[in-house]
Design a protein around this motif. Structure first.
Motif, PDB file in Angstrom:
ATOM      1  N   LYS A  23       0.822  -1.208   0.000  1.00  0.00           N
ATOM      2  CA  LYS A  23       0.000   0.000   0.000  1.00  0.00           C
ATOM      3  C   LYS A  23       0.863   1.267   0.000  1.00  0.00           C
ATOM      4  CE  LYS A  23      -3.746   2.250   2.520  1.00  0.00           C
ATOM      5  NZ  LYS A  23      -4.640   2.164   3.668  1.00  0.00           N
ATOM      6  N   GLN A  24       1.962   1.237   0.739  1.00  0.00           N
ATOM      7  CA  GLN A  24       2.824   2.412   0.851  1.00  0.00           C
ATOM      8  C   GLN A  24       3.909   2.468  -0.223  1.00  0.00           C
ATOM      9  OE1 GLN A  24       4.226   2.853   4.880  1.00  0.00           O
ATOM     10  NE2 GLN A  24       2.155   3.021   5.691  1.00  0.00           N
ATOM     11  N   GLY A  25       3.979   1.445  -1.079  1.00  0.00           N
ATOM     12  CA  GLY A  25       4.917   1.458  -2.196  1.00  0.00           C
ATOM     13  C   GLY A  25       6.313   0.967  -1.890  1.00  0.00           C
ATOM     14  N   TYR A  26       6.488   0.281  -0.757  1.00  0.00           N
ATOM     15  CA  TYR A  26       7.808  -0.267  -0.440  1.00  0.00           C
ATOM     16  C   TYR A  26       8.076  -1.475  -1.325  1.00  0.00           C
ATOM     17  CZ  TYR A  26       8.466   2.669   3.645  1.00  0.00           C
ATOM     18  OH  TYR A  26       8.661   3.743   4.466  1.00  0.00           O
ATOM     19  N   PRO A  27       9.332  -1.677  -1.723  1.00  0.00           N
ATOM     20  CA  PRO A  27       9.649  -2.803  -2.599  1.00  0.00           C
ATOM     21  C   PRO A  27       9.541  -4.168  -1.919  1.00  0.00           C
ATOM     22  CG  PRO A  27      11.647  -1.611  -2.012  1.00  0.00           C
ATOM     23  CD  PRO A  27      10.493  -0.828  -1.470  1.00  0.00           C
ATOM     24  N   ASN A  28       9.661  -4.198  -0.586  1.00  0.00           N
ATOM     25  CA  ASN A  28       9.565  -5.470   0.132  1.00  0.00           C
ATOM     26  C   ASN A  28       9.343  -5.217   1.626  1.00  0.00           C
ATOM     27  OD1 ASN A  28      12.209  -5.095   1.406  1.00  0.00           O
ATOM     28  ND2 ASN A  28      13.004  -5.465  -0.651  1.00  0.00           N
ATOM     29  N   ASN A  29       9.056  -6.292   2.336  1.00  0.00           N
ATOM     30  CA  ASN A  29       8.780  -6.193   3.774  1.00  0.00           C
ATOM     31  C   ASN A  29      10.001  -5.738   4.572  1.00  0.00           C
ATOM     32  OD1 ASN A  29       6.293  -7.207   3.158  1.00  0.00           O
ATOM     33  ND2 ASN A  29       6.713  -9.256   3.903  1.00  0.00           N
ATOM     34  N   LEU A  32      10.457  -1.965   4.581  1.00  0.00           N
ATOM     35  CA  LEU A  32       9.464  -1.308   5.436  1.00  0.00           C
ATOM     36  C   LEU A  32       9.831  -1.488   6.908  1.00  0.00           C
ATOM     37  CD1 LEU A  32       6.797   0.149   6.056  1.00  0.00           C
ATOM     38  CD2 LEU A  32       5.659  -2.056   5.828  1.00  0.00           C
ATOM     39  N   ALA A  33      10.186  -2.703   7.298  1.00  0.00           N
ATOM     40  CA  ALA A  33      10.543  -2.973   8.692  1.00  0.00           C
ATOM     41  C   ALA A  33      11.774  -2.170   9.110  1.00  0.00           C
ATOM     42  CB  ALA A  33      10.795  -4.460   8.892  1.00  0.00           C
ATOM     43  N   LYS A  34      12.769  -2.105   8.247  1.00  0.00           N
ATOM     44  CA  LYS A  34      13.978  -1.350   8.551  1.00  0.00           C
ATOM     45  C   LYS A  34      13.656   0.131   8.691  1.00  0.00           C
ATOM     46  CE  LYS A  34      18.694  -0.620   6.916  1.00  0.00           C
ATOM     47  NZ  LYS A  34      19.663  -0.954   5.860  1.00  0.00           N
ATOM     48  N   GLU A  35      12.858   0.654   7.778  1.00  0.00           N
ATOM     49  CA  GLU A  35      12.481   2.060   7.817  1.00  0.00           C
ATOM     50  C   GLU A  35      11.754   2.408   9.114  1.00  0.00           C
ATOM     51  OE1 GLU A  35      12.056   5.910   6.983  1.00  0.00           O
ATOM     52  OE2 GLU A  35      13.250   4.466   5.850  1.00  0.00           O
ATOM     53  N   ARG A  36      10.807   1.565   9.497  1.00  0.00           N
ATOM     54  CA  ARG A  36      10.061   1.808  10.731  1.00  0.00           C
ATOM     55  C   ARG A  36      10.955   1.692  11.962  1.00  0.00           C
ATOM     56  NH1 ARG A  36       3.992  -0.385  10.718  1.00  0.00           N
ATOM     57  NH2 ARG A  36       3.211   1.026   9.145  1.00  0.00           N
ATOM     58  N   THR A  37      11.908   0.783  11.921  1.00  0.00           N
ATOM     59  CA  THR A  37      12.801   0.582  13.052  1.00  0.00           C
ATOM     60  C   THR A  37      13.749   1.762  13.232  1.00  0.00           C
ATOM     61  OG1 THR A  37      12.718  -1.809  12.735  1.00  0.00           O
ATOM     62  CG2 THR A  37      14.542  -0.956  14.040  1.00  0.00           C
ATOM     63  N   LEU A  38      14.324   2.226  12.139  1.00  0.00           N
ATOM     64  CA  LEU A  38      15.324   3.288  12.213  1.00  0.00           C
ATOM     65  C   LEU A  38      14.715   4.685  12.196  1.00  0.00           C
ATOM     66  CD1 LEU A  38      18.001   1.781   9.819  1.00  0.00           C
ATOM     67  CD2 LEU A  38      17.988   1.768  12.314  1.00  0.00           C
ATOM     68  N   ASN A  39      13.529   4.818  11.612  1.00  0.00           N
ATOM     69  CA  ASN A  39      12.832   6.099  11.550  1.00  0.00           C
ATOM     70  C   ASN A  39      13.695   7.202  10.942  1.00  0.00           C
ATOM     71  OD1 ASN A  39      10.615   7.719  11.825  1.00  0.00           O
ATOM     72  ND2 ASN A  39      11.049   8.285  13.926  1.00  0.00           N
ATOM     73  N   HIS A  40      14.287   6.922   9.776  1.00  0.00           N
ATOM     74  CA  HIS A  40      15.139   7.880   9.072  1.00  0.00           C
ATOM     75  C   HIS A  40      14.308   8.966   8.400  1.00  0.00           C
ATOM     76  CE1 HIS A  40      19.240   5.927   8.717  1.00  0.00           C
ATOM     77  NE2 HIS A  40      18.558   5.114   9.489  1.00  0.00           N
ATOM     78  N   LEU A  42      15.105  10.377   5.540  1.00  0.00           N
ATOM     79  CA  LEU A  42      15.098  10.002   4.129  1.00  0.00           C
ATOM     80  C   LEU A  42      14.907   8.495   4.081  1.00  0.00           C
ATOM     81  CD1 LEU A  42      15.401  10.732   1.166  1.00  0.00           C
ATOM     82  CD2 LEU A  42      17.855  10.404   1.399  1.00  0.00           C
ATOM     83  N   SER A  43      13.750   8.080   3.666  1.00  0.00           N
ATOM     84  CA  SER A  43      13.403   6.671   3.735  1.00  0.00           C
ATOM     85  C   SER A  43      13.893   5.888   2.532  1.00  0.00           C
ATOM     86  CB  SER A  43      11.886   6.516   3.851  1.00  0.00           C
ATOM     87  OG  SER A  43      11.272   6.841   2.617  1.00  0.00           O
ATOM     88  N   ILE A  44      13.892   4.594   2.675  1.00  0.00           N
ATOM     89  CA  ILE A  44      14.206   3.698   1.573  1.00  0.00           C
ATOM     90  C   ILE A  44      13.171   3.899   0.472  1.00  0.00           C
ATOM     91  CG2 ILE A  44      14.303   1.259   0.918  1.00  0.00           C
ATOM     92  CD1 ILE A  44      15.444   0.793   3.811  1.00  0.00           C
ATOM     93  N   LEU A  45      11.926   4.135   0.865  1.00  0.00           N
ATOM     94  CA  LEU A  45      10.874   4.391  -0.114  1.00  0.00           C
ATOM     95  C   LEU A  45      11.205   5.624  -0.939  1.00  0.00           C
ATOM     96  CD1 LEU A  45       8.119   3.773  -1.325  1.00  0.00           C
ATOM     97  CD2 LEU A  45       7.088   5.059   0.551  1.00  0.00           C
ATOM     98  N   ASP A  46      11.660   6.690  -0.294  1.00  0.00           N
ATOM     99  CA  ASP A  46      12.055   7.900  -1.015  1.00  0.00           C
ATOM    100  C   ASP A  46      13.153   7.595  -2.031  1.00  0.00           C
ATOM    101  OD1 ASP A  46      10.297   9.496   0.486  1.00  0.00           O
ATOM    102  OD2 ASP A  46      11.841   9.959   1.974  1.00  0.00           O
ATOM    103  N   LEU A  47      14.136   6.813  -1.606  1.00  0.00           N
ATOM    104  CA  LEU A  47      15.239   6.466  -2.495  1.00  0.00           C
ATOM    105  C   LEU A  47      14.758   5.644  -3.691  1.00  0.00           C
ATOM    106  CD1 LEU A  47      17.953   5.553   0.160  1.00  0.00           C
ATOM    107  CD2 LEU A  47      17.819   7.634  -1.216  1.00  0.00           C
ATOM    108  N   CYS A  48      13.869   4.679  -3.440  1.00  0.00           N
ATOM    109  CA  CYS A  48      13.338   3.849  -4.526  1.00  0.00           C
ATOM    110  C   CYS A  48      12.513   4.682  -5.501  1.00  0.00           C
ATOM    111  CB  CYS A  48      12.487   2.715  -3.968  1.00  0.00           C
ATOM    112  SG  CYS A  48      13.431   1.458  -3.118  1.00  0.00           S
ATOM    113  N   GLN A  49      11.683   5.571  -4.966  1.00  0.00           N
ATOM    114  CA  GLN A  49      10.859   6.411  -5.837  1.00  0.00           C
ATOM    115  C   GLN A  49      11.724   7.345  -6.677  1.00  0.00           C
ATOM    116  OE1 GLN A  49       8.129   8.064  -2.957  1.00  0.00           O
ATOM    117  NE2 GLN A  49       6.596   6.510  -3.399  1.00  0.00           N
TER     118      GLN A  49
END
Length: 61
Positions: A23-29, A32-40, A42-49
């Protein structure tokens, strides 16, 4: 140096994580888990997009 962090989730939690990631456009679980854990900021999602946008732009030229 890098570290590996592992945790166990139930089948139900895995399905929920997959649903949220899609739903949020992350390439894999894992991303998403890493992003939520680290709370950066600049997210991995931002980088992928950004990477996809750049790829589309380069293919359009």
């Amino acid at each position: 140096m890098s570290y590996r962090i592992q945790f166990t989730i139930s089948d139900t939690e895995k399905l929920e994580l997959e649903k949220i990631a899609k739903k949020q456009g992350y390439p894999n679980n894992a991303d998403l888990a890493k992003e939520r854990t680290l709370n950066h900021p600049l997210s991995i999602l931002d980088l992928c997009q950004t990477a996809l946008k750049n790829r589309k732009n380069s293919l359009g030229k």
